[in-house]
Write a protein that holds these residues in place. Sequence first.
Motif, PDB file in Angstrom:
ATOM      1  N   LYS A 150      11.770   5.950   1.423  1.00 45.83           N
ATOM      2  CA  LYS A 150      12.648   6.491   2.465  1.00 45.83           C
ATOM      3  C   LYS A 150      13.891   5.628   2.624  1.00 45.83           C
ATOM      4  O   LYS A 150      15.009   6.130   2.760  1.00 45.83           O
ATOM      5  CB  LYS A 150      11.918   6.576   3.808  1.00 45.83           C
ATOM      6  N   ASN A 151      13.697   4.298   2.616  1.00 43.41           N
ATOM      7  CA  ASN A 151      14.831   3.394   2.776  1.00 43.41           C
ATOM      8  C   ASN A 151      15.799   3.499   1.591  1.00 43.41           C
ATOM      9  O   ASN A 151      17.020   3.520   1.782  1.00 43.41           O
ATOM     10  CB  ASN A 151      14.337   1.952   2.921  1.00 43.41           C
ATOM     11  N   ASN A 152      15.256   3.582   0.396  1.00 43.37           N
ATOM     12  CA  ASN A 152      16.110   3.707  -0.792  1.00 43.37           C
ATOM     13  C   ASN A 152      16.914   5.003  -0.761  1.00 43.37           C
ATOM     14  O   ASN A 152      18.098   5.019  -1.108  1.00 43.37           O
ATOM     15  CB  ASN A 152      15.277   3.632  -2.072  1.00 43.37           C
ATOM     16  N   GLU A 153      16.279   6.085  -0.324  1.00 39.83           N
ATOM     17  CA  GLU A 153      16.979   7.370  -0.217  1.00 39.83           C
ATOM     18  C   GLU A 153      18.079   7.299   0.849  1.00 39.83           C
ATOM     19  O   GLU A 153      19.189   7.795   0.642  1.00 39.83           O
ATOM     20  CB  GLU A 153      15.992   8.500   0.115  1.00 39.83           C
ATOM     21  N   ALA A 154      17.770   6.667   1.981  1.00 38.66           N
ATOM     22  CA  ALA A 154      18.760   6.534   3.057  1.00 38.66           C
ATOM     23  C   ALA A 154      19.940   5.681   2.585  1.00 38.66           C
ATOM     24  O   ALA A 154      21.102   5.996   2.867  1.00 38.66           O
ATOM     25  CB  ALA A 154      18.122   5.921   4.295  1.00 38.66           C
ATOM     26  N   ALA A 155      19.646   4.609   1.857  1.00 37.87           N
ATOM     27  CA  ALA A 155      20.710   3.741   1.338  1.00 37.87           C
ATOM     28  C   ALA A 155      21.579   4.509   0.359  1.00 37.87           C
ATOM     29  O   ALA A 155      22.819   4.376   0.366  1.00 37.87           O
ATOM     30  CB  ALA A 155      20.105   2.503   0.675  1.00 37.87           C
ATOM     31  N   LYS A 156      20.958   5.331  -0.478  1.00 35.02           N
ATOM     32  CA  LYS A 156      21.722   6.133  -1.447  1.00 35.02           C
ATOM     33  C   LYS A 156      22.623   7.126  -0.726  1.00 35.02           C
ATOM     34  O   LYS A 156      23.799   7.275  -1.071  1.00 35.02           O
ATOM     35  CB  LYS A 156      20.765   6.873  -2.381  1.00 35.02           C
ATOM     36  N   ARG A 157      22.079   7.812   0.305  1.00 34.26           N
ATOM     37  CA  ARG A 157      22.895   8.751   1.083  1.00 34.26           C
ATOM     38  C   ARG A 157      24.076   8.033   1.742  1.00 34.26           C
ATOM     39  O   ARG A 157      25.200   8.534   1.749  1.00 34.26           O
ATOM     40  CB  ARG A 157      22.051   9.448   2.158  1.00 34.26           C
ATOM     41  N   SER A 158      23.803   6.850   2.265  1.00 31.73           N
ATOM     42  CA  SER A 158      24.849   6.073   2.931  1.00 31.73           C
ATOM     43  C   SER A 158      25.949   5.680   1.939  1.00 31.73           C
ATOM     44  O   SER A 158      27.141   5.799   2.241  1.00 31.73           O
ATOM     45  CB  SER A 158      24.237   4.827   3.563  1.00 31.73           C
ATOM     46  N   ARG A 159      25.569   5.220   0.765  1.00 27.76           N
ATOM     47  CA  ARG A 159      26.565   4.852  -0.263  1.00 27.76           C
ATOM     48  C   ARG A 159      27.372   6.064  -0.697  1.00 27.76           C
ATOM     49  O   ARG A 159      28.598   5.994  -0.846  1.00 27.76           O
ATOM     50  CB  ARG A 159      25.871   4.226  -1.481  1.00 27.76           C
ATOM     51  N   ASP A 160      26.676   7.189  -0.912  1.00 20.80           N
ATOM     52  CA  ASP A 160      27.373   8.414  -1.325  1.00 20.80           C
ATOM     53  C   ASP A 160      28.354   8.877  -0.257  1.00 20.80           C
ATOM     54  O   ASP A 160      29.488   9.272  -0.564  1.00 20.80           O
ATOM     55  CB  ASP A 160      26.369   9.533  -1.635  1.00 20.80           C
ATOM     56  N   ALA A 161      27.929   8.807   1.010  1.00 20.31           N
ATOM     57  CA  ALA A 161      28.808   9.217   2.118  1.00 20.31           C
ATOM     58  C   ALA A 161      30.026   8.298   2.192  1.00 20.31           C
ATOM     59  O   ALA A 161      31.151   8.754   2.409  1.00 20.31           O
ATOM     60  CB  ALA A 161      28.044   9.195   3.440  1.00 20.31           C
ATOM     61  N   ARG A 162      29.799   6.989   2.011  1.00 21.48           N
ATOM     62  CA  ARG A 162      30.914   6.037   2.050  1.00 21.48           C
ATOM     63  C   ARG A 162      31.897   6.314   0.913  1.00 21.48           C
ATOM     64  O   ARG A 162      33.101   6.334   1.110  1.00 21.48           O
ATOM     65  CB  ARG A 162      30.388   4.606   1.958  1.00 21.48           C
ATOM     66  N   ARG A 163      31.369   6.558  -0.288  1.00 22.73           N
ATOM     67  CA  ARG A 163      32.241   6.864  -1.431  1.00 22.73           C
ATOM     68  C   ARG A 163      33.060   8.122  -1.191  1.00 22.73           C
ATOM     69  O   ARG A 163      34.255   8.162  -1.475  1.00 22.73           O
ATOM     70  CB  ARG A 163      31.408   7.042  -2.704  1.00 22.73           C
ATOM     71  N   LEU A 164      32.410   9.154  -0.656  1.00 20.28           N
ATOM     72  CA  LEU A 164      33.104  10.402  -0.363  1.00 20.28           C
ATOM     73  C   LEU A 164      34.222  10.163   0.644  1.00 20.28           C
ATOM     74  O   LEU A 164      35.355  10.624   0.459  1.00 20.28           O
ATOM     75  CB  LEU A 164      32.120  11.442   0.169  1.00 20.28           C
ATOM     76  N   LYS A 165      33.919   9.416   1.693  1.00 18.43           N
ATOM     77  CA  LYS A 165      34.904   9.125   2.721  1.00 18.43           C
ATOM     78  C   LYS A 165      36.079   8.330   2.135  1.00 18.43           C
ATOM     79  O   LYS A 165      37.241   8.613   2.422  1.00 18.43           O
ATOM     80  CB  LYS A 165      34.249   8.332   3.852  1.00 18.43           C
ATOM     81  N   ASP A 218       0.837  -1.198   0.000  1.00 22.41           N
ATOM     82  CA  ASP A 218       0.000   0.000   0.000  1.00 22.41           C
ATOM     83  C   ASP A 218       0.874   1.252   0.000  1.00 22.41           C
ATOM     84  O   ASP A 218       2.096   1.172  -0.139  1.00 22.41           O
ATOM     85  CB  ASP A 218      -0.937  -0.023   1.206  1.00 22.41           C
ATOM     86  N   ASP A 219       0.252   2.418   0.194  1.00 24.41           N
ATOM     87  CA  ASP A 219       0.999   3.688   0.191  1.00 24.41           C
ATOM     88  C   ASP A 219       2.035   3.731   1.308  1.00 24.41           C
ATOM     89  O   ASP A 219       3.145   4.255   1.127  1.00 24.41           O
ATOM     90  CB  ASP A 219       0.036   4.873   0.338  1.00 24.41           C
ATOM     91  N   LYS A 220       1.688   3.174   2.465  1.00 21.94           N
ATOM     92  CA  LYS A 220       2.622   3.155   3.596  1.00 21.94           C
ATOM     93  C   LYS A 220       3.863   2.341   3.230  1.00 21.94           C
ATOM     94  O   LYS A 220       4.996   2.742   3.523  1.00 21.94           O
ATOM     95  CB  LYS A 220       1.921   2.558   4.821  1.00 21.94           C
ATOM     96  N   TYR A 221       3.665   1.189   2.582  1.00 20.65           N
ATOM     97  CA  TYR A 221       4.780   0.336   2.149  1.00 20.65           C
ATOM     98  C   TYR A 221       5.691   1.095   1.188  1.00 20.65           C
ATOM     99  O   TYR A 221       6.907   1.117   1.357  1.00 20.65           O
ATOM    100  CB  TYR A 221       4.238  -0.933   1.480  1.00 20.65           C
ATOM    101  N   TRP A 222       5.089   1.716   0.171  1.00 23.25           N
ATOM    102  CA  TRP A 222       5.898   2.424  -0.835  1.00 23.25           C
ATOM    103  C   TRP A 222       6.609   3.633  -0.235  1.00 23.25           C
ATOM    104  O   TRP A 222       7.730   3.957  -0.625  1.00 23.25           O
ATOM    105  CB  TRP A 222       5.039   2.826  -2.038  1.00 23.25           C
ATOM    106  N   SER A 223       5.958   4.278   0.732  1.00 25.63           N
ATOM    107  CA  SER A 223       6.595   5.404   1.415  1.00 25.63           C
ATOM    108  C   SER A 223       7.841   4.927   2.163  1.00 25.63           C
ATOM    109  O   SER A 223       8.904   5.551   2.109  1.00 25.63           O
ATOM    110  CB  SER A 223       5.593   6.049   2.376  1.00 25.63           C
ATOM    111  N   ARG A 224       7.719   3.803   2.891  1.00 23.59           N
ATOM    112  CA  ARG A 224       8.866   3.249   3.615  1.00 23.59           C
ATOM    113  C   ARG A 224       9.964   2.822   2.649  1.00 23.59           C
ATOM    114  O   ARG A 224      11.144   3.028   2.898  1.00 23.59           O
ATOM    115  CB  ARG A 224       8.428   2.047   4.470  1.00 23.59           C
ATOM    116  N   ARG A 225       9.584   2.205   1.535  1.00 21.84           N
ATOM    117  CA  ARG A 225      10.571   1.767   0.545  1.00 21.84           C
ATOM    118  C   ARG A 225      11.327   2.989  -0.009  1.00 21.84           C
ATOM    119  O   ARG A 225      12.550   2.963  -0.167  1.00 21.84           O
ATOM    120  CB  ARG A 225       9.914   1.012  -0.626  1.00 21.84           C
TER     121      ARG A 225
END
Length: 86
Positions: free
Chosen positions: A25-40, A16-23
């Motif tokens: 948010k999680n995808n964005e957080a994972a992307k930020r984490s990967r970008d931060a790791r690459r920068l580091k 449902d909408d709640k599921y897709w919203s969580r997905r």
Amino acid sequence: MIKKAKKMLVPDEQKDDKYWSRRYKNNEAAKRSRDARRLKENQISVRAAFLEKENAALRQEVADMRKELGRCRNTLHKYEARHGGP
């Protein structure tokens, strides 16, 4: 070592909408984490390259100083041999 949680597939009828919203948010957080790791990682590699270059320059400086010290000792030994020394 940290074990990953098993993936639990969500049936299509529960996505449902709640599921897709969580997905989203999680995808964005994972992307930020990967970008931060690459920068580091990039910062670490740049710092390592700088330190390696500095280390090589310092080793050369030490070698030059040792050579100069050898010449000074030679000169001193010759002086002491001619004029008497300790």
